[in-house]
Structures are given as structure tokens and as C-alpha cells.
Design a protein around this motif. Sequence first.
Motif, PDB file in Angstrom:
ATOM      1  N   ILE A 146     -15.478   2.614 -21.165  1.00 17.49           N
ATOM      2  CA  ILE A 146     -14.035   2.274 -21.352  1.00 17.49           C
ATOM      3  C   ILE A 146     -13.270   3.195 -21.328  1.00 17.49           C
ATOM      4  O   ILE A 146     -13.981   3.979 -22.452  1.00 17.49           O
ATOM      5  CB  ILE A 146     -13.731   0.944 -22.230  1.00 17.49           C
ATOM      6  CG1 ILE A 146     -14.817   0.058 -21.887  1.00 17.49           C
ATOM      7  CG2 ILE A 146     -12.577   1.037 -22.276  1.00 17.49           C
ATOM      8  CD1 ILE A 146     -13.829  -1.449 -23.233  1.00 17.49           C
ATOM      9  N   ARG A 147     -11.701   3.547 -20.905  1.00 15.29           N
ATOM     10  CA  ARG A 147     -11.485   5.146 -21.018  1.00 15.29           C
ATOM     11  C   ARG A 147      -9.933   4.652 -21.688  1.00 15.29           C
ATOM     12  O   ARG A 147      -9.284   3.876 -20.404  1.00 15.29           O
ATOM     13  CB  ARG A 147     -12.055   5.945 -19.939  1.00 15.29           C
ATOM     14  CG  ARG A 147     -10.720   8.060 -20.087  1.00 15.29           C
ATOM     15  CD  ARG A 147     -11.240   8.225 -19.313  1.00 15.29           C
ATOM     16  NE  ARG A 147     -12.834   8.644 -19.105  1.00 15.29           N
ATOM     17  CZ  ARG A 147     -13.078   9.488 -19.261  1.00 15.29           C
ATOM     18  NH1 ARG A 147     -12.518  10.519 -19.395  1.00 15.29           N
ATOM     19  NH2 ARG A 147     -15.106   9.949 -18.771  1.00 15.29           N
ATOM     20  N   ILE A 148      -9.657   5.285 -22.375  1.00 13.59           N
ATOM     21  CA  ILE A 148      -8.369   5.220 -23.112  1.00 13.59           C
ATOM     22  C   ILE A 148      -7.234   5.933 -22.062  1.00 13.59           C
ATOM     23  O   ILE A 148      -7.917   7.286 -22.989  1.00 13.59           O
ATOM     24  CB  ILE A 148      -8.078   4.451 -24.224  1.00 13.59           C
ATOM     25  CG1 ILE A 148      -8.108   3.334 -24.012  1.00 13.59           C
ATOM     26  CG2 ILE A 148      -6.653   4.341 -24.317  1.00 13.59           C
ATOM     27  CD1 ILE A 148      -8.726   3.248 -26.461  1.00 13.59           C
ATOM     28  N   SER A 149      -6.049   6.193 -21.966  1.00 15.93           N
ATOM     29  CA  SER A 149      -5.437   7.284 -21.521  1.00 15.93           C
ATOM     30  C   SER A 149      -4.183   7.266 -21.915  1.00 15.93           C
ATOM     31  O   SER A 149      -3.617   6.060 -21.759  1.00 15.93           O
ATOM     32  CB  SER A 149      -5.363   8.079 -20.613  1.00 15.93           C
ATOM     33  OG  SER A 149      -4.174   9.326 -20.229  1.00 15.93           O
ATOM     34  N   ARG A 150      -3.264   7.858 -23.574  1.00 12.88           N
ATOM     35  CA  ARG A 150      -2.051   6.969 -23.929  1.00 12.88           C
ATOM     36  C   ARG A 150      -1.463   8.712 -23.527  1.00 12.88           C
ATOM     37  O   ARG A 150      -1.466   9.857 -23.720  1.00 12.88           O
ATOM     38  CB  ARG A 150      -2.274   6.608 -25.227  1.00 12.88           C
ATOM     39  CG  ARG A 150      -1.141   6.340 -25.757  1.00 12.88           C
ATOM     40  CD  ARG A 150      -1.264   5.735 -27.492  1.00 12.88           C
ATOM     41  NE  ARG A 150       0.069   6.200 -27.931  1.00 12.88           N
ATOM     42  CZ  ARG A 150       0.011   6.155 -29.370  1.00 12.88           C
ATOM     43  NH1 ARG A 150      -1.295   7.360 -29.398  1.00 12.88           N
ATOM     44  NH2 ARG A 150       0.740   6.395 -29.823  1.00 12.88           N
ATOM     45  N   ASP A 151       0.007   8.527 -23.177  1.00 14.67           N
ATOM     46  CA  ASP A 151       1.077   9.733 -23.321  1.00 14.67           C
ATOM     47  C   ASP A 151       2.190   9.126 -23.351  1.00 14.67           C
ATOM     48  O   ASP A 151       2.716   7.820 -23.528  1.00 14.67           O
ATOM     49  CB  ASP A 151       1.479   9.968 -21.392  1.00 14.67           C
ATOM     50  CG  ASP A 151       1.723   9.667 -20.748  1.00 14.67           C
ATOM     51  OD1 ASP A 151       3.131   9.280 -20.741  1.00 14.67           O
ATOM     52  OD2 ASP A 151       1.335   9.253 -20.086  1.00 14.67           O
ATOM     53  N   ILE A 152       3.182   9.419 -24.763  1.00 16.13           N
ATOM     54  CA  ILE A 152       4.645   9.754 -25.405  1.00 16.13           C
ATOM     55  C   ILE A 152       5.786  10.232 -24.167  1.00 16.13           C
ATOM     56  O   ILE A 152       5.617  11.618 -24.592  1.00 16.13           O
ATOM     57  CB  ILE A 152       4.301   9.885 -26.746  1.00 16.13           C
ATOM     58  CG1 ILE A 152       3.296   8.407 -27.160  1.00 16.13           C
ATOM     59  CG2 ILE A 152       5.784   9.614 -26.663  1.00 16.13           C
ATOM     60  CD1 ILE A 152       3.228   8.508 -29.151  1.00 16.13           C
ATOM     61  N   ARG A 153       6.609   9.967 -24.498  1.00 15.23           N
ATOM     62  CA  ARG A 153       7.614  10.571 -23.573  1.00 15.23           C
ATOM     63  C   ARG A 153       9.197  10.670 -24.040  1.00 15.23           C
ATOM     64  O   ARG A 153       8.952   8.751 -24.641  1.00 15.23           O
ATOM     65  CB  ARG A 153       8.079  10.923 -22.065  1.00 15.23           C
ATOM     66  CG  ARG A 153       6.917  10.888 -21.282  1.00 15.23           C
ATOM     67  CD  ARG A 153       6.617  10.480 -19.545  1.00 15.23           C
ATOM     68  NE  ARG A 153       7.082   9.017 -20.158  1.00 15.23           N
ATOM     69  CZ  ARG A 153       6.754   8.016 -18.741  1.00 15.23           C
ATOM     70  NH1 ARG A 153       7.380   8.712 -17.271  1.00 15.23           N
ATOM     71  NH2 ARG A 153       6.947   7.169 -18.390  1.00 15.23           N
ATOM     72  N   ARG A 154       9.369  11.371 -24.397  1.00 17.77           N
ATOM     73  CA  ARG A 154      11.167  11.476 -25.001  1.00 17.77           C
ATOM     74  C   ARG A 154      12.128  11.519 -24.279  1.00 17.77           C
ATOM     75  O   ARG A 154      11.884  12.797 -24.084  1.00 17.77           O
ATOM     76  CB  ARG A 154      10.761  11.063 -26.537  1.00 17.77           C
ATOM     77  CG  ARG A 154      10.413  10.915 -27.600  1.00 17.77           C
ATOM     78  CD  ARG A 154      10.290  11.487 -29.064  1.00 17.77           C
ATOM     79  NE  ARG A 154       9.152  10.773 -30.139  1.00 17.77           N
ATOM     80  CZ  ARG A 154       8.852  11.691 -30.816  1.00 17.77           C
ATOM     81  NH1 ARG A 154       8.550  13.030 -30.661  1.00 17.77           N
ATOM     82  NH2 ARG A 154       7.882  10.493 -31.287  1.00 17.77           N
ATOM     83  N   PHE A 155      13.255  11.288 -24.624  1.00 16.25           N
ATOM     84  CA  PHE A 155      14.619  10.975 -23.422  1.00 16.25           C
ATOM     85  C   PHE A 155      15.750  10.959 -24.081  1.00 16.25           C
ATOM     86  O   PHE A 155      16.056  10.180 -24.984  1.00 16.25           O
ATOM     87  CB  PHE A 155      14.249  10.106 -22.085  1.00 16.25           C
ATOM     88  CG  PHE A 155      13.442   9.706 -21.163  1.00 16.25           C
ATOM     89  CD1 PHE A 155      13.315  10.671 -20.473  1.00 16.25           C
ATOM     90  CD2 PHE A 155      12.276   8.933 -21.587  1.00 16.25           C
ATOM     91  CE1 PHE A 155      12.327  10.548 -19.727  1.00 16.25           C
ATOM     92  CE2 PHE A 155      11.343   9.214 -20.453  1.00 16.25           C
ATOM     93  CZ  PHE A 155      11.465   9.587 -19.271  1.00 16.25           C
ATOM     94  N   ASP A 156      16.659  12.086 -23.812  1.00 10.93           N
ATOM     95  CA  ASP A 156      18.261  12.046 -24.441  1.00 10.93           C
ATOM     96  C   ASP A 156      18.683  11.285 -24.032  1.00 10.93           C
ATOM     97  O   ASP A 156      18.654   9.912 -23.068  1.00 10.93           O
ATOM     98  CB  ASP A 156      18.446  13.353 -24.517  1.00 10.93           C
ATOM     99  CG  ASP A 156      18.496  14.046 -22.496  1.00 10.93           C
ATOM    100  OD1 ASP A 156      19.355  13.231 -21.855  1.00 10.93           O
ATOM    101  OD2 ASP A 156      19.635  15.132 -23.207  1.00 10.93           O
ATOM    102  N   PRO A 157      20.173  11.009 -24.281  1.00 11.36           N
ATOM    103  CA  PRO A 157      21.094   9.874 -24.928  1.00 11.36           C
ATOM    104  C   PRO A 157      21.449   9.817 -23.024  1.00 11.36           C
ATOM    105  O   PRO A 157      22.059   9.105 -22.566  1.00 11.36           O
ATOM    106  CB  PRO A 157      21.820  10.140 -25.395  1.00 11.36           C
ATOM    107  CG  PRO A 157      21.486  10.788 -26.699  1.00 11.36           C
ATOM    108  CD  PRO A 157      20.304  11.275 -26.106  1.00 11.36           C
ATOM    109  N   LEU A 158      21.526  11.162 -22.205  1.00 11.19           N
ATOM    110  CA  LEU A 158      21.560  11.379 -21.017  1.00 11.19           C
ATOM    111  C   LEU A 158      20.728  11.014 -19.566  1.00 11.19           C
ATOM    112  O   LEU A 158      20.617  11.100 -18.611  1.00 11.19           O
ATOM    113  CB  LEU A 158      22.097  12.655 -20.533  1.00 11.19           C
ATOM    114  CG  LEU A 158      23.910  13.693 -21.355  1.00 11.19           C
ATOM    115  CD1 LEU A 158      23.938  14.449 -21.330  1.00 11.19           C
ATOM    116  CD2 LEU A 158      24.393  12.344 -20.560  1.00 11.19           C
ATOM    117  N   GLY A 159      19.925  10.680 -20.666  1.00  5.36           N
ATOM    118  CA  GLY A 159      18.141  10.704 -19.425  1.00  5.36           C
ATOM    119  C   GLY A 159      17.598  11.444 -19.305  1.00  5.36           C
ATOM    120  O   GLY A 159      16.327  11.267 -18.566  1.00  5.36           O
ATOM    121  N   ASP A 160      17.583  12.818 -19.570  1.00 10.84           N
ATOM    122  CA  ASP A 160      16.974  14.086 -19.039  1.00 10.84           C
ATOM    123  C   ASP A 160      15.474  13.457 -20.239  1.00 10.84           C
ATOM    124  O   ASP A 160      15.782  13.518 -21.166  1.00 10.84           O
ATOM    125  CB  ASP A 160      17.543  15.096 -19.265  1.00 10.84           C
ATOM    126  CG  ASP A 160      18.869  15.609 -18.627  1.00 10.84           C
ATOM    127  OD1 ASP A 160      18.869  14.910 -17.482  1.00 10.84           O
ATOM    128  OD2 ASP A 160      19.671  16.273 -19.116  1.00 10.84           O
TER     129      ASP A 160
END
Length: 180
Positions: A146-160
Motif C-alpha cells: 500500500i502506498r499513500i501520497s498526500r499533498d496540501i495546497r493553500r489558496f488566497d481569498p482571490l482563489g490564487d
Amino acid sequence: MKTVSVSISIVCLLVLAGCQSVPARMPQAEPAPSAACYFPASQTAGSHDALTRSITLLEEWGFELETTDTELGLVTASRQRNLIGYYDPYDNAFGYGRNMQVFGGFGLGSRGSSIGLGVGGRVGGHPGHQAVEVERVSLLARGDAIRISRDIRRFDPLGDLRESYNASNDDFCLRFQGAL
């Protein structure tokens, strides 16, 4: 004279072309995924059973399923949360991320004398918009591993997109493995 200037131009073009560089290595995840994110399926009594229990576990943790393919043994899920008071240090570099904005002006009329003054203001971020963090987990259960991959992305209030990183770390993978 024209021949000399063309020759110099060609030499300069060749010199500039020689300044192009090729990357030393192919792009890779930084930081590298943890070794704990790859573990044998025998610890969880088979890959198909592990897949169904993984789906249940992800849903318990608040993830919403995006993709499931039982033939491939693939599950992709994500969850989103609002970032209250999120501050991006690069916002002030361009002048649009300050917490107080005031607009105003005045004008003179062409007939008679009239002067107007207007001041408007807004305190806080963008109304109706919120900075968000999106966490995505992909799980592949094939054969005996079993392989797990996780990523986190943060967007500003304008959606960028403001921040993105690989979050396949020991903490998450060991908690997942223990709960599975």
C-alpha cells in the motif's frame, strides 16, 4: 559594413544560445515522501480489504472521495478547510493584501463652483471569499503493498494558489497505518 553587423549579431545570438542551461535533475517531490507511506498489505489482511477499510477511514477523517477504482486499487480523496486570518507575506509586495483600503477623491464643476469630496472604505479581506486549504490523499493498494501520497495546497481569498507542498510525512502515514 552591413556584413560585419550581421556577423556580430549572429555571434551574439550564438553566445546567448550557449547560455541556455539544462536542469541538472528531473523535478521531484520536495521533501521526499516518507518511507512510512509505503507498507505491506499483509499488515492489513489483503489489499482489497485494506482498500475498503481505507475508504471508510478517510470518510471518518472528513475526506470526500473523488476517485475510486477497485480494479486498480486506487482511491483519491480530499478535504477543504477555511483559513481564518490567513496571511500571505507576498500580498503586501503588490499592495493588494492590506487589511484597510480607502478610496476617495474630489472634483470641480464646470458651471459655477461646486466641490465634492468622497471617501469610502473597506476593512478586512474580500467579502464573501475566504482563504482555503485543500488536502488531497491518494492511496494505491496493489498486490502486497500500500502506498499513500498526500499533498496540501493553500489558496488566497482571490482563489490564487499561494502554497503547495508534499505532506507525505511520518506523522500522517503512521497514524493512517495504525488506524487501518
